[in-house]
Write an enzyme that holds these catalytic residues in place. Structure first.
Site, PDB file in Angstrom:
ATOM      1  N   SER A 147       0.859  -1.200   0.000  1.00 19.78           N
ATOM      2  CA  SER A 147       0.000   0.000   0.000  1.00 19.78           C
ATOM      3  C   SER A 147       0.880   1.229   0.000  1.00 19.78           C
ATOM      4  O   SER A 147       2.092   1.150   0.211  1.00 19.78           O
ATOM      5  CB  SER A 147      -0.870   0.004   1.262  1.00 19.78           C
ATOM      6  N   ASP A 148       0.262   2.385  -0.229  1.00 15.26           N
ATOM      7  CA  ASP A 148       1.016   3.603   0.020  1.00 15.26           C
ATOM      8  C   ASP A 148       0.869   3.921   1.515  1.00 15.26           C
ATOM      9  O   ASP A 148       0.174   3.224   2.260  1.00 15.26           O
ATOM     10  CB  ASP A 148       0.498   4.739  -0.884  1.00 15.26           C
ATOM     11  N   TRP A 149       1.516   4.985   1.947  1.00 14.69           N
ATOM     12  CA  TRP A 149       1.587   5.315   3.379  1.00 14.69           C
ATOM     13  C   TRP A 149       0.186   5.460   3.979  1.00 14.69           C
ATOM     14  O   TRP A 149      -0.541   6.390   3.661  1.00 14.69           O
ATOM     15  CB  TRP A 149       2.372   6.610   3.573  1.00 14.69           C
ATOM     16  N   GLU A 150      -0.234   4.505   4.777  1.00 12.99           N
ATOM     17  CA  GLU A 150      -1.547   4.504   5.439  1.00 12.99           C
ATOM     18  C   GLU A 150      -2.707   4.534   4.436  1.00 12.99           C
ATOM     19  O   GLU A 150      -3.840   4.891   4.774  1.00 12.99           O
ATOM     20  CB  GLU A 150      -1.671   5.670   6.426  1.00 12.99           C
ATOM     21  N   SER A 151      -2.462   4.154   3.183  1.00  9.11           N
ATOM     22  CA  SER A 151      -3.555   4.234   2.198  1.00  9.11           C
ATOM     23  C   SER A 151      -4.633   3.197   2.484  1.00  9.11           C
ATOM     24  O   SER A 151      -5.773   3.361   2.043  1.00  9.11           O
ATOM     25  CB  SER A 151      -3.011   4.075   0.777  1.00  9.11           C
TER      26      SER A 151
END
Ligand code: GLC
Length: 747
Positions: free
Chosen positions: A271-275
């Protein structure tokens, strides 16, 4: 119109059967808790290991750490994972090594302006090696979002507007980071991001909604990612962005149907950062547990930074919402990358096995990349049209260096430079002084404190200086913080009072050279007639100052070409060369400038075409544009056959003559137009390019080896096909060229 069905399935496996078997063997020994522990990437605490992180690793709850770049800490993190857990599964250490680690290369948009896979691959190789010396084994690059909106700050990290150029350069970056053996010293896993369509964020505001019809997604935004998969990229990153109502991080169509089923991709998706957590903010889920469910079932293997997986997956399995076999595949995708990296043989880093940081070879490569990324946009005196560049050292006694970007080793590095250090930079002023020679006096006046400064108190001093030198070089543009993630602008003019400064100095008769350092195209139209030459240097990295000075003094000719169109005004955006024709394409005849519109003009009297009234329909500078100190002439554009059977190869040839007495490199570009399709086709598409040296007063014959499959596109059924029919092609110096060679594809 018939068609041949090109294969769009991706057959070759990412990992060898041996790697896959090793991963399966290990998986078979793992408890559910140990499996779930492999799904999480934890943010580092910065050069130390808090007890809770150490304990989490010992409990097998950590698969990867992001942003740790202290060697001793990374080796201790790996020791904890390898020696103090039941199965000794090593860690992935991730870092954004986007355009260099310690030796900083031009921002990716600048690297794209080199149009050189060789330069881009070398830069990524060096970045991989340097980051590996501190224990990093995974970078979140290449960023291959097609970007056609310079308001979007992340255009700086992109490889520009064109799927073909982006695809070629992205494959080179993957090869550079990963080499041919992911387990070899200095090789690090790369990551194709942000999958997908992130560059279409509405109004150029980062993280904003994207609405992209499937056909456009498949013909424009997905091709670089497909190329990255074919190039063996070890991982993909799901984007933050909402894609047609379903955020990419929870988008099964994208992550399962396209990536896994159609492309048969077998790598890791992070995932992207906290996505994953943000799926709730998007309104796709009602809780972090829902978010975990949606992301896992969509196909995100590892969670970056947030803890939805580690907090909820056990419950989702216990409630039979997710099968343990689904988790097994997620874990397998992660373990395969760890095995391929050789981490189970050796998870520890011995820096002496790798080249020294910032060594002479690395700095030379960064200088070459910076030099070949610079684009000469204008080079004629505002008084008599004669070229002002290159500066003749022998005839120059005094040079004024003016502007806030002239002597700032930090700003020239650009965005996404977590580990670069300005103390290694050669600034524009340093570079000029170093190359000017003792006989040339150089005087520096920054005028502003920053590029956004509106204080004009130093204008008179700058004008006085300009009046008393042989040439004034203005180093203006944007600081690095004005582009990059979350740093978008609603106007893209030179910030602060820089335009006013240029206008003020243009009163002088002294030749004025403008060097722009920026992370995006800027709207320069207001100052074109106020300066003589314009060199666009992007954010050129550690060696930018030397590279720019070499070009200014003519030690080399500028050779970069634009990887993105430059708009005249922000209101033209999106503006890109590969546009559709529309039913009423703009023509010179149909364009009536607003000031020339007659009062009470009849409703239909102004020409009914796809133009604005107040701005010409062309870009300020087109994709592929860039001047040289040489003068190139193209002739004898030919095609081997004018009627080509589907499935066949053909050759396009051209002669490029350098009519000057300056050796220089030219980027020769081949564009094609498919005149009729089952869906409308762009008025032209880049289908080939070659950067080559053409010596002074000589010619080079260039051949492009083509195949009808190169003309494939996603058709009305969203199937990859090549359709018969009439085409045009052209070969030239940039995308504004006329396509004048007809050919036909036949069954
Ligand atoms: C950021 C970016 C992504 C980056 C990641 C880790 O928010 O969107 O490109 O790789 O987080 O820093």
């Amino acid at each position: 119109m018939s068609n041949s069905h090109s294969s769009n399935s991706y057959t070759s496996n990412l990992y060898s059967p041996d790697i896959i078997n090793q991963a399966k063997q290990l998986l078979s020994k793992m408890t559910l808790d140990e499996k779930l522990g492999q799904l999480s990437q934890i943010s580092s605490a910065g050069a130390h290991i808090p007890h809770d992180l150490a304990d989490a690793i010992r409990q097998g709850r950590v698969s990867s750490v992001i942003n740790e770049v202290d060697l001793a800490t990374n080796n201790e993190l790996q020791r904890l994972a390898v020696e103090e857990t039941r199965l000794g599964i090593p860690l992935l250490i991730g870092r954004d090594v986007i355009h260099g680690f310690k030796t900083i290369f031009p921002i990716p948009l600048g690297q794209a302006a080199t149009w050189s896979p060789e330069i881009v691959e070398k830069g990524s190789r060096i970045a991989g090696e340097e980051s590996a010396t501190v224990g990093v084994n995974w970078t979140f690059a290449p960023m291959i979002d097609i970007a056609r909106d310079p308001r979007w700050g992340r255009i700086a990290e992109s490889l520009g507007e064109d799927p073909y150029l982006c695809s070629v350069l992205c494959a080179a970056m993957v090869k550079g980071f990963q080499t041919n053996d992911l387990s070899s010293p200095g090789s690090i896993a790369s990551c194709a991001k942000h999958f997908a369509g992130y560059g279409a964020s509405e109004s150029g505001r980062d993280y904003n909604t994207t609405n992209i019809p499937e056909n456009e997604l498949r013909n424009v935004y997905l091709p670089p990612f497909h190329q990255a998969a074919k190039a063996g990229v070890a991982s993909f990153m799901a984007s933050f962005s909402d894609l047609n109502g379903v955020p990419a991080t929870g988008n099964q169509w994208l992550l399962k149907q396209v990536l896994r089923d159609e492309w048969n991709y077998q790598g890791l998706v992070v995932s992207d950062w906290e996505s994953i957590k943000e799926l709730q903010v998007h309104g796709l889920s009602a809780s972090e547990k829902d978010s975990a469910y949606l992301a896992a079932t969509a196909g995100v293997d590892m969670e970056m930074a947030s803890s939805c997986y580690i907090d909820n997956m056990a419950a989702l399995i216990a409630e039979n919402q997710i099968e343990e076999t689904e988790v097994d595949q997620m874990v397998l995708n992660i373990l395969q990358m760890k095995f391929a990296l050789g981490l189970f043989e050796n998870a520890f880093t011995e820096p002496s096995a790798l080249p020294e940081l910032l060594n002479a070879k690395n700095l030379e490569a960064a200088k070459e990349a910076a030099q070949k990324s610079c684009v000469l946009l204008q080079n004629k005196s505002r008084h008599d049209d004669s070229p002002v560049l290159p500066i003749n050292r022998g005839a120059t006694n005094r040079i004024a260096v003016i502007g806030p970007m002239a002597h700032d080793g930090y700003e020239q590095l650009g965005t996404w430079v977590f580990d670069g250090d300005e103390k290694h930079s050669v600034t524009c002023l340093d570079g000029l002084i170093a190359l000017a020679g003792k006989s040339v006096e150089i005087e520096f006046e920054p005028v502003f404190s920053t590029s956004r400064d509106r204080n004009i108190q130093n204008f008179e001093k700058a004008l006085e200086l300009t009046n008393n030198v042989d040439v004034a070089i203005l180093y203006l543009g944007e600081e690095s913080i004005l582009s990059g993630e979350a740093h978008c602008r609603s106007t893209i003019d030179l910030p602060g009072a820089q335009v006013e400064l240029i206008e003020h100095l243009s009163q002088s008769n002294t030749p004025i050279v403008l060097v722009v350092l920026a992370g995006r195209p800027l709207t320069l139209q207001p100052i074109l007639d106020k300066v003589d030459s314009i060199l666009y240097a992007w954010h050129p990295g550690t060696m930018g100052g030397v590279a720019i000075a070499e070009l200014l003094f003519g030690d080399a000719s500028p050779s970069g070409k634009l990887p993105v169109s430059f708009p005249r005004v922000v209101g033209q955006i999106p503006i890109y060369y590969a546009q559709k024709n529309s039913g009423r394409p703009p023509t010179e005849e149909s364009f009536v400038f607003i000031d020339d519109v007659p009062v009470r003009a009849a409703q239909t009297s102004l020409g009914m075409a796809a133009t604005h009234l107040d701005t010409h329909f062309s870009p300020l500078y087109p994709f592929g544009y860039g001047l040289s100190y040489a003068e190139f002439e193209y002739s004898h554009v030919n095609i081997s056959q004018h009627e080509i059977k589907l499935g066949c190869a053909f050759v396009v040839t051209v002669t490029v003559e350098n009519k000057s007495d300056v050796d220089a490199e030219e980027i020769v570009q081949l564009y094609v137009r498919d005149l009729v399709g089952s869906v409308t086709r762009p008025v032209k598409e880049l289908k080939g390019f070659k950067r080559l040296l053409v010596k002074a007063n000589s010619s080079v014959d260039v051949a492009f080896e083509m195949h009808t499959d190169d003309l494939a596109f996603y058709d009305i059924r969203n199937q990859l096909n090549v359709e018969t029919g009439d085409f045009l092609l052209g070969v030239g110096a940039n995308s504004s060229l006329e396509l004048n060679v007809p050919f036909k594809l036949v069954n």
